[in-house]
Design a protein around this motif. Structure first.
Motif, mmCIF file in Angstrom:
data_model
loop_
_atom_site.group_PDB
_atom_site.id
_atom_site.type_symbol
_atom_site.label_atom_id
_atom_site.label_comp_id
_atom_site.label_asym_id
_atom_site.label_seq_id
_atom_site.Cartn_x
_atom_site.Cartn_y
_atom_site.Cartn_z
ATOM 1 N N GLN A 83 0.822 -1.180 -0.045
ATOM 2 C CA GLN A 83 -0.023 0.008 -0.035
ATOM 3 C C GLN A 83 0.883 1.162 -0.009
ATOM 4 O OE1 GLN A 83 -2.332 -0.580 3.526
ATOM 5 N NE2 GLN A 83 -0.904 0.225 4.823
ATOM 6 N N PRO A 84 0.573 2.250 -0.607
ATOM 7 C CA PRO A 84 -0.889 2.546 -1.026
ATOM 8 C C PRO A 84 -0.845 2.173 -2.493
ATOM 9 C CG PRO A 84 0.169 4.741 -0.815
ATOM 10 C CD PRO A 84 1.101 3.616 -0.499
ATOM 11 N N GLU A 85 0.247 2.264 -3.142
ATOM 12 C CA GLU A 85 0.052 1.988 -4.756
ATOM 13 C C GLU A 85 0.638 0.574 -4.912
ATOM 14 O OE1 GLU A 85 1.579 4.391 -7.544
ATOM 15 O OE2 GLU A 85 1.090 6.322 -6.473
ATOM 16 N N GLU A 86 -0.589 -0.514 -4.849
ATOM 17 C CA GLU A 86 -0.289 -1.807 -4.943
ATOM 18 C C GLU A 86 0.282 -2.341 -6.460
ATOM 19 O OE1 GLU A 86 -3.131 -0.251 -4.538
ATOM 20 O OE2 GLU A 86 -4.252 -1.177 -2.840
ATOM 21 N N GLY A 87 1.354 -2.937 -6.230
ATOM 22 C CA GLY A 87 2.073 -3.584 -7.332
ATOM 23 C C GLY A 87 3.281 -4.155 -7.189
ATOM 24 N N ILE A 88 4.097 -4.243 -8.312
ATOM 25 C CA ILE A 88 5.272 -5.173 -8.059
ATOM 26 C C ILE A 88 6.451 -4.228 -8.996
ATOM 27 C CG2 ILE A 88 6.685 -7.113 -8.527
ATOM 28 C CD1 ILE A 88 4.040 -8.612 -8.243
ATOM 29 N N SER A 89 7.329 -4.099 -8.705
ATOM 30 C CA SER A 89 8.512 -3.218 -9.312
ATOM 31 C C SER A 89 9.681 -4.025 -9.270
ATOM 32 C CB SER A 89 9.011 -1.952 -8.799
ATOM 33 O OG SER A 89 7.869 -1.172 -8.779
ATOM 34 N N LEU A 90 10.645 -4.244 -10.583
ATOM 35 C CA LEU A 90 11.751 -4.879 -10.730
ATOM 36 C C LEU A 90 12.676 -3.886 -11.117
ATOM 37 C CD1 LEU A 90 13.334 -7.521 -10.558
ATOM 38 C CD2 LEU A 90 12.707 -7.738 -13.040
#
Lengths: 317, 509
Positions: free
Chosen positions: B399-406
C-alpha cells in the motif's frame, strides 16, 4: 498500401511525445489486442473506453466504408489520470478504414501485440457469413458476439453455427446477461429450505417480456435443461411489450416440486425479489450495458462449459 | 432433479455462502461502524450473501432492533466505499439486523442471546449457523467465550465459528492464556484469528506471484538474495489512540502480527496445495524457523524509536509525548526496527530487516527483496560502483500503490556502455482497474465459507511472540533517550547503524 510498420512507428512517436509532455512520464498498459469489427467505430470506442482501466489493450477499430478510398489508419493514445496519482496511464488505439475488410487484414496482422491474447468483438453479425471475416476471426483466441438483438433464437443459432469451425472460443453477450440469474439460482439452492430438495425440482417455469423467443431466454432454458434434465420446462412470454434497454427481458423464474417453491421475480427496476419457501429477500440486478457485459466476458479465459452445455441444449430444443 | 455441481460456475461467480447469523460483540464500537457492517452491506450489494442471513449486534448500550438498524444505516451511509447507498437494498438488509444488549460478564446476556438466535433462525432461516465476532476490547474475549460456552452457544444445529481480532495477548504467556480460555469453549478449527493484513489483495498476491509463476521461485533463496527489507510506515501519529498505543507500541502493534505474517508469506516454502492447513503449516514453519535472539543479540538487532516534535509543511507537529492521552514520560516505541534471520536451508545467512513507525515521511508498506549484485562489473570504469549502489531489487508494494517493481540495469542510449538503473512496473490499478474487495470483505467472506487460509493459527501466534519476546524483554530494561527521531523522518540513526553493521542501508521507499 497500408503498412503496419508505419502505424507502429506512428504509435511509437506518439508515446515519445506524450511522455515528454508529461513531467511524471506516462505508464503504458496493455494486456491484449482488442479487435473491433463492424458497427459504429465511435460508439465502440466509447464503450471500450470504460473498460480500459480493467482491460488495458491495444484497441484496433476496423471499419469498412464504401467510398473510403485507399486503406488508411491512424493511431492515438488514450490516457487517464488515476485519482491521487501523478502519472498518467495510457493505452493505444488504432483506427483502420477501407472499402473492403480484406484490404485491412495484412495490416491488422502486423499490429497485433506480440505474445498477448487477441480478442475480436464482432459488432455486426452479418459479417459472420464472409470469408474475409473468418480470416480476421482466425487471428483471435476469442470472438465476442451479441445475439440478444435478434428477433428469434433460431437466427442466433444460425449465426453461431458459422463460427463453429473456427479455432477461437465464441462468447455471446446474450449468455453473459444471464450470470446473475444463474448465480441467484445457485444461492437459492444453498438456503436451508432448499438444499436438501435439489432432487425434488419437477417443474421449471420461465417467463419473459417482449415478443418472440430471444436467445437470452433460450440460453437460460438450455441451462435449466442441463441443470434439471428431468424437470418439465414451461416457457411463456407474458408481456409482448419490449422492456426498457438494459433491464433484461426475463421476468420470472420458478422452480417447484413437492414441498419446494423457489421464485425469482423481476419487476422493472434494478432489484429482484426472491421467495424461497416463505423467506423473502431482495437482490440487486443493476442495469447492464455493453461495457459491463464485455468487462465480464474479457475476464473469462478459455472454454466456458456452462455456455457450451446451454447452447447445445438450446439448439436441440 | 437438479444436478448440484452444475449450479456452480467458478468462471463467472463465487461459491455460495451458507445461510448464517453473524453475532458481533462490540456492536456499537468503531470497528463495527467503520468496517464490519459496511463490509457486510457491500457483500449484500455484490449478491455474495445468501437470502438466509442475519446480524445480531451485542453491546452494553440498551437499544431496540430498530434503533440498532438506524444506527447501522448511518454507519453504512458514512463509511460505505465504492458503491452507492441503495435504500431499497438497505431496507432488505436491515430486516436481518437485530440487537441484544448486556454486559459480557453477565450470564443473562447469553441466555437472552440464545433466545434471540432461535428467533432469528426461525425468521431468517439461517440453518443454525452462527459466526461470533469479538470486536470488543481484548479483556472481554475470554469472558465472552466463557459466556457463550456457559449458555451452550458454542454448539448447535449448524456450524459455530469464533472470529477474534488482534491483539492476541500482549506477550507470549498472555497469548497462551487467552488461547486456553478460548479453547475451553471452541476447537482450534472453529477459531478464526483475524489479521487484516492477510486479507489485503496485495498480500495474497505475494502467493500468486511466487507460486503462480515459474521464473521467480528459483531465485528466491540465499544464493541470489542479499537481504530483505519490510517497511510499514505511517505518516500520521497516534490520532486519538494515544492511550491504547502507549501500551502497545510499534513492535507489538505492527511487527509481532502483521509484518511477521507478511514475512512468513514472502519467505515460506511452497505449500502442497492452496488449502487452509497446507498454507498455514508453511507459514507456521517459517515463523518457527526465525532465530530467537539471546538478550545480547536482541540488543544488537533491534532499535526502538519515538518521534519528537517537528515542523512539517509549515505546521507544528506534536511529539508522541505531547499527544493527548499520552504519558509525558512514555517509553513507547513509535518506531521499531528488527533484524531477523531464518534458520533454514533456503534463507540461512540472509538478513530480514523489518521496520514500522509512526510520523514517517509517507504512508507506505512494501517488501523489498534485494538481490546479490552481478559477480563481475564488466562495463566501464566506475560502473561497479553504480551496480553496487543499485543492485537488482524486487519490490512488492502492498500500500498505497499496490504493485510489483523490478529494478535492473539498462544501457544508456549513446556510445559506450554506461549503465543506468531502470524499473519495470506492474501496477495493480493499471492492470486491474476493477475495485478490490476490502480486507474485511475478504476475511468475513472466508470465515462464512469456513476458509481459514488467511487467518492465523495459535502456533503462528506463539511463534511470533517467541520472536519478539527477547526484544521486548530487552527494551523493558533498557534506557532510552526518547524522543530520538523527529516527526517526518525515517527513524532514529541507530536503525541505520543496525543495517550498516551488516553492510546494508535502508532504502527510501
Amino acid at each position: 498500401m497500408l503498412d503496419a510498420s508505419r502505424v507502429l512507428r506512428e504509435l511509437d512517436s506518439l508515446w515519445r511525445t506524450t511522455g515528454k509532455q508529461e513531467s511524471g512520464g506516462v505508464l503504458r498498459a496493455c494486456a491484449m489486442t482488442m479487435l473491433v469489427a463492424g458497427g459504429d467505430c465511435d460508439e465502440a470506442a466509447e464503450t471500450l473506453a470504460d473498460l480500459t482501466r480493467e482491460h488495458p489493450s491495444r484497441l484496433v477499430l476496423i471499419a469498412e466504408r464504401p467510398g473510403a478510398g485507399e486503406p488508411s489508419a491512424r493511431a492515438n493514445v488514450q490516457c487517464w489520470m488515476p485519482f491521487g496519482r501523478r502519472q498518467q496511464i495510457c493505452s493505444e488505439q488504432i483506427e483502420m478504414e477501407a472499402e473492403q475488410l480484406g484490404e485491412l487484414l495484412p495490416a491488422v496482422r502486423g499490429v497485433l501485440v506480440p505474445d498477448l491474447p487477441v480478442v475480436l468483438w464482432c459488432r455486426d453479425l452479418a459479417l459472420a457469413g464472409r470469408a474475409e471475416f473468418h480470416e480476421l476471426a482466425a487471428l483471435a483466441g476469442k470472438v465476442i458476439v451479441d445475439t440478444a438483438g435478434l428477433a428469434d433464437a433460431a437466427e442466433a443459432w444460425a449465426v453461431l453455427a458459422k463460427f463453429d469451425s473456427g479455432r477461437a472460443v465464441v462468447a455471446d453477450l446474450a449468455w453473459t446477461r444471464l450470470t446473475r440469474w444463474r448465480e441467484t439460482v445457485q444461492q437459492a439452492f444453498r438456503s436451508e429450505a432448499c438444499r436438501e430438495k435439489l432432487s425434488a425440482v419437477e417443474q421449471v417455469q420461465l417467463k419473459w417480456a417482449g415478443a418472440g423467443m430471444p436467445s437470452t431466454v433460450a440460453y437460460l432454458a438450455g441451462w435449466l435443461r442441463w441443470l434439471a434434465p428431468r424437470a418439465e420446462l414451461d416457457l411463456a412470454c407474458i408481456d409482448a411489450r419490449m422492456p426498457a434497454k438494459g433491464f433484461g427481458r426475463i421476468r420470472e423464474l420458478r422452480l417447484s416440486g413437492p414441498d419446494l417453491e423457489v421464485r425469482l421475480r423481476r419487476p422493472e427496476g434494478i432489484g429482484v425479489a426472491i421467495e424461497i419457501e416463505g423467506l423473502a429477500a431482495r437482490m440487486m440486478f443493476p442495469r447492464l450495458d455493453q461495457s459491463a457485459l464485455l468487462r465480464e466476458e474479457l475476464s473469462v479465459f478459455g472454454r466456458d462449459e456452462h455456455f457450451e452445455q446451454a447452447l447445445e441444449r438450446s439448439r436441440a430444443a | 432433479m437438479v444436478q448440484p455441481g452444475r449450479l456452480d460456475d467458478p468462471l463467472r461467480y463465487d461459491a455460495p455462502v451458507d445461510p448464517a447469523t453473524v453475532v458481533i460483540f462490540g456492536a456499537t464500537g468503531d470497528l463495527t461502524r467503520r468496517k464490519l457492517v459496511p463490509a457486510l452491506f457491500r457483500l449484500a450489494y455484490e449478491r455474495r450473501l445468501p437470502a438466509g442471513f442475519a446480524v445480531v449486534g451485542v453491546s452494553r448500550t440498551a437499544m431496540s432492533d430498530e434503533a440498532f438498524r438506524e444506527r447501522m444505516r448511518g454507519a453504512v451511509e458514512e463509511f460505505l466505499e465504492d458503491s452507492p447507498f441503495d435504500a431499497e437494498l438497505w431496507a432488505d438488509f436491515a430486516r436481518g439486523l437485530f440487537y441484544v444488549s448486556g454486559d459480557v460478564h453477565d450470564t443473562n446476556l447469553y441466555s437472552r442471546l440464545k433466545q434471540k438466535l432461535e428467533e432469528v433462525d426461525r425468521e431468517r432461516q439461517t440453518a443454525g449457523n452462527v459466526l461470533f465476532y469479538l470486536s470488543t476490547q481484548p479483556s472481554h474475549y475470554a469472558p465472552a467465550a466463557r459466556g457463550l460456552g456457559g449458555a451452550g452457544l458454542q454448539a448447535g444445529e449448524g456450524w459455530r465459528r469464533l472470529v477474534v481480532e488482534k491483539p492476541f495477548g500482549h506477550d507470549g504467556p498472555s497469548a497462551a492464556a487467552l488461547n486456553r480460555e478460548l479453547r475451553e469453549v471452541f476447537s482450534e478449527d472453529e477459531i478464526y484469528r483475524i489479521d487484516h493484513y492477510l486479507g489485503k489483495e496485495t498480500v495474497q498476491n505475494i502467493l500468486a506471484f511466487r507460486f503462480g509463476n515459474g521464473i521467480f521461485e528459483p531465485l528466491w533463496n540465499r544464493r541470489y538474495v542479499s537481504h530483505v527489507q519490510i517497511t510499514a510506515a505511517e505518516s500520521i501519529g497516534v490520532e486519538g489512540r494515544g492511550a491504547y498505543y502507549q501500551e502497545a507500541g510499534a513492535l507489538r502493534d505492527m511487527i509481532q502480527n502483521h509484518l511477521l505474517q507478511v514475512m512468513a508469506t514472502m519467505a515460506m516454502e511452497p505449500p502442497a496445495a492452496y488449502e487452509a492447513d497446507a498454507v498455514r503449516d508453511e507459514r507456521a514453519k517459517l515463523l518457527r524457523a526465525i532465530r530467537v535472539w539471546t538478550p545480547a543479540e536482541a540488543a544488537e538487532n533491534a532499535v526502538a524509536g519515538q518521534y519528537g516534535p517537528a515542523r512539517i509543511g509549515g505546521a507544528d507537529v506534536a511529539g508522541f509525548r505531547q499527544e493527548p492521552g499520552v504519558d509525558p514520560a512514555a517509553r513507547t516505541d513509535t518506531y521499531a526496527a528488527v533484524t531477523l534471520e531464518v534458520d533454514n536451508w533456503r534463507w540461512a545467512g540472509v538478513p530480514f530487516y523489518i521496520r514500522s513507525g509512526k510520523r514517517m515521511p509517507k504512508r507506505v508498506t512494501d517488501v523489498a527483496i534485494q538481490f546479490n549484485r552481478a559477480p563481475l562489473a564488466m562495463f566501464e570504469a566506475g560502473a561497479g560502483r553504480v551496480q553496487e549502489s543499485y543492485p537488482n531489487l524486487l519490490v512488492l508494494r502492498i500500500q498505497p500503490e499496490e504493485g510489483i517493481s523490478l529494478r535492473f540495469f539498462s544501457k544508456q542510449p549513446g556510445s559506450g556502455m554506461r549503465l543506468r538503473p531502470v524499473t519495470m512496473d506492474f501496477n495493480y490499478g493499471t492492470s486491474f482497474g476493477t475495485r478490490s474487495p476490502s480486507a474485511y470483505e475478504t476475511l468475513l467472506m472466508d470465515a462464512l465459507q469456513g476458509d481459514a487460509t488467511l487467518y492465523t493459527r495459535q502456533d503462528m501466534v506463539e511463534a511470533s511472540w517467541a520472536v519478539v519476546s527477547p526484544v521486548l524483554a530487552h527494551w523493558a530494561e533498557a534506557q532510552f533517550e526518547f524522543p530520538n527521531y523527529a516527526a517526518g523522518t525515517w527513524g532514529p540513526e541507530a536503525s541505520d547503524q543496525m543495517l550498516a553493521r551488516r553492510g546494508h542501508t535502508w532504502r527510501v521507499p
